[in-house]
Design a protein around this motif. Structure first.
Motif, PDB file in Angstrom:
ATOM      1  N   LEU A  37       2.465 108.225  14.695  1.00 41.23           N
ATOM      2  CA  LEU A  37       3.386 107.445  15.562  1.00 41.23           C
ATOM      3  C   LEU A  37       3.131 107.698  17.067  1.00 41.23           C
ATOM      4  O   LEU A  37       3.386 106.660  17.741  1.00 41.23           O
ATOM      5  CB  LEU A  37       4.872 108.212  15.230  1.00 41.23           C
ATOM      6  N   ALA A  38       2.698 108.552  17.559  1.00 37.04           N
ATOM      7  CA  ALA A  38       2.227 108.985  18.959  1.00 37.04           C
ATOM      8  C   ALA A  38       1.131 107.988  19.361  1.00 37.04           C
ATOM      9  O   ALA A  38       1.354 107.316  20.122  1.00 37.04           O
ATOM     10  CB  ALA A  38       1.824 110.163  19.268  1.00 37.04           C
ATOM     11  N   ARG A  39       0.195 107.636  18.259  1.00 40.57           N
ATOM     12  CA  ARG A  39      -0.796 106.681  18.623  1.00 40.57           C
ATOM     13  C   ARG A  39      -0.329 105.347  18.545  1.00 40.57           C
ATOM     14  O   ARG A  39      -0.649 104.407  19.382  1.00 40.57           O
ATOM     15  CB  ARG A  39      -2.004 106.938  17.494  1.00 40.57           C
ATOM     16  N   LEU A  40       0.702 105.045  17.914  1.00 41.45           N
ATOM     17  CA  LEU A  40       1.326 103.689  17.723  1.00 41.45           C
ATOM     18  C   LEU A  40       2.265 103.240  19.004  1.00 41.45           C
ATOM     19  O   LEU A  40       1.893 102.536  19.611  1.00 41.45           O
ATOM     20  CB  LEU A  40       2.421 103.653  16.517  1.00 41.45           C
ATOM     21  N   ILE A  41       2.924 104.359  19.514  1.00 40.11           N
ATOM     22  CA  ILE A  41       3.359 104.345  20.794  1.00 40.11           C
ATOM     23  C   ILE A  41       2.662 104.126  21.930  1.00 40.11           C
ATOM     24  O   ILE A  41       2.790 103.466  22.830  1.00 40.11           O
ATOM     25  CB  ILE A  41       4.363 105.464  21.045  1.00 40.11           C
ATOM     26  N   GLU A  42       1.524 104.884  21.849  1.00 42.12           N
ATOM     27  CA  GLU A  42       0.418 104.600  22.899  1.00 42.12           C
ATOM     28  C   GLU A  42      -0.088 103.401  22.906  1.00 42.12           C
ATOM     29  O   GLU A  42      -0.305 102.808  24.033  1.00 42.12           O
ATOM     30  CB  GLU A  42      -0.763 105.616  22.776  1.00 42.12           C
ATOM     31  N   ALA A  43      -0.364 102.691  21.746  1.00 41.06           N
ATOM     32  CA  ALA A  43      -0.902 101.441  21.396  1.00 41.06           C
ATOM     33  C   ALA A  43       0.105 100.524  22.263  1.00 41.06           C
ATOM     34  O   ALA A  43      -0.259  99.406  22.878  1.00 41.06           O
ATOM     35  CB  ALA A  43      -1.149 100.998  20.229  1.00 41.06           C
TER      36      ALA A  43
ATOM     37  N   SER B 151       1.532 112.428  26.033  1.00 32.99           N
ATOM     38  CA  SER B 151       1.170 112.895  27.219  1.00 32.99           C
ATOM     39  C   SER B 151       1.917 112.081  28.429  1.00 32.99           C
ATOM     40  O   SER B 151       1.690 112.046  29.602  1.00 32.99           O
ATOM     41  CB  SER B 151      -0.280 113.275  27.534  1.00 32.99           C
ATOM     42  N   THR B 152       2.566 110.837  27.933  1.00 27.73           N
ATOM     43  CA  THR B 152       3.430 109.972  28.926  1.00 27.73           C
ATOM     44  C   THR B 152       4.877 110.022  28.437  1.00 27.73           C
ATOM     45  O   THR B 152       5.348 110.586  27.481  1.00 27.73           O
ATOM     46  CB  THR B 152       2.951 108.649  28.981  1.00 27.73           C
ATOM     47  N   ASP B 153       5.783 109.576  29.682  1.00 27.11           N
ATOM     48  CA  ASP B 153       7.040 109.598  29.347  1.00 27.11           C
ATOM     49  C   ASP B 153       7.476 108.211  28.449  1.00 27.11           C
ATOM     50  O   ASP B 153       8.320 107.334  29.073  1.00 27.11           O
ATOM     51  CB  ASP B 153       7.868 109.622  30.550  1.00 27.11           C
TER      52      ASP B 153
END
Length: 314
Positions: A117-123, A153-155
């Motif tokens: 999910l974090a990788r999806l949000i980063e994408a 690592s981002t908001d």
């Protein structure tokens, strides 16, 4: 394109069915989206599997029109305002993960799904750097959301609605120390109806140092955290005062009341769409704590017909 289906393949996000590449899918989904339109990721809990048709969340609560016919099969996307009528409604991402096995395996898998999910949000942020993503998760889906927060690592997270979260306060505190966790606006939805499930998690799933579940709340110490106890009468009165009437509880035990109870999904919709500011909600909520089992062990309410009541003192 109101609804996009993405699944966790281990720690990688992949489109449902594998027919499209994730990047191309997100490019199409985000193109032409109004700046203030929400982007929301919905995350189911235990006993679902995107790879098994009869257990697929995309045919159940994460579908616009659930195929399953049971009282728990409420369409989250539709209730949250994602109907496909207009791009101004925003983008809804139905996030599936392998939770159909036993609770111990699913608890561990939820952490891996959180990385996906974090990788999806980063994408998403790569394509739309100014957008924040709202997360709504039920039960172990809340663990997925918190695990994703801890890995970012981002908001990147806007609101995070945790419905009857199957997670421990210690894990939530770790997520809150992350960059995303410090900036997210978190609503922890709890109820005495869920006491049995919280006890089972503490008794059979907890590891050394985990401590209590989030069903007991974190209190008002965190400026970006709010506990919403939906079996508390003053809390329901406060919500009504804000224009959001939520039905009172009608069961002693219910793990699904944070989304099946009339009024709950409408409340979340107002939150993620900006109609109900988080800060206003947080300041209006009373502190609501109750001893565990207080709802389960409460005496039944009995309405007595008293013919002489009219002469009683008022």
């Amino acid at each position: 394109m109101p609804l996009v289906q993405v699944n966790a393949a281990g720690e990688r996000p992949e489109p449902q069915g594998g027919a499209a590449r994730l990047g191309l899918l997100l490019d199409r989904a985000l193109a032409g989206l109004p700046p203030r339109a929400p982007v929301a990721v919905l995350i189911h809990g235990l006993k679902f599997s995107p790879s098994v048709p009869e257990l697929s969340p995309h045919r159940h609560i994460l579908a616009l029109d659930p195929e399953e016919r049971c009282w728990k099969a409420v369409s989250w996307p539709r209730a949250l305002g994602f109907t496909g009528q207009s791009r101004s409604e925003g983008l809804c991402i139905a996030f599936g993960w392998e939770s159909g096995s036993n609770v111990w395996r699913a608890y561990d898998e939820a952490a891996r799904a959180g990385v996906a999910l974090a990788r999806l949000i980063e994408a998403i942020r790569l394509r739309a750097p100014d957008r924040r993503v709202d997360l709504l998760g039920h039960s172990l889906g809340a663990r997925v959301a918190l695990s994703a927060m801890a890995a970012l690592s981002t908001d990147a997270v806007g609101h995070a609605v945790l419905m009857a979260p199957a997670e421990f306060a210690s894990q939530a505190q770790a997520a809150l120390r992350s960059t995303a966790g410090r900036r997210a606006k978190i609503l922890n939805v709890t109820s005495g109806e869920n006491d049995l499930y919280d006890w089972l998690l503490e008794r059979f799933v907890a590891r050394r140092g985990d401590g209590p579940t989030l069903g007991r709340g974190l209190g008002a110490a965190q400026a970006n955290w709010a506990d919403l106890r939906i079996d508390d009468a003053p809390t329901l009165a406060a919500l009504a005062g804000l224009g959001h009437r939520v039905a009172p509880p009608d069961r002693r035990i219910c793990h699904w009341s944070p989304y099946v109870r009339p009024g709950m999904l409408a409340l979340y919709a107002a939150l993620i769409r900006g109609d109900l500011p988080y800060e206003l909600l947080r300041t209006r909520l009373p502190e609501a704590r109750a001893a565990r089992w207080s709802r389960l062990l409460a005496l039944p309410r009995v309405e007595l017909s008293l013919p002489f009541a009219g002469n009683a003192p008022s």
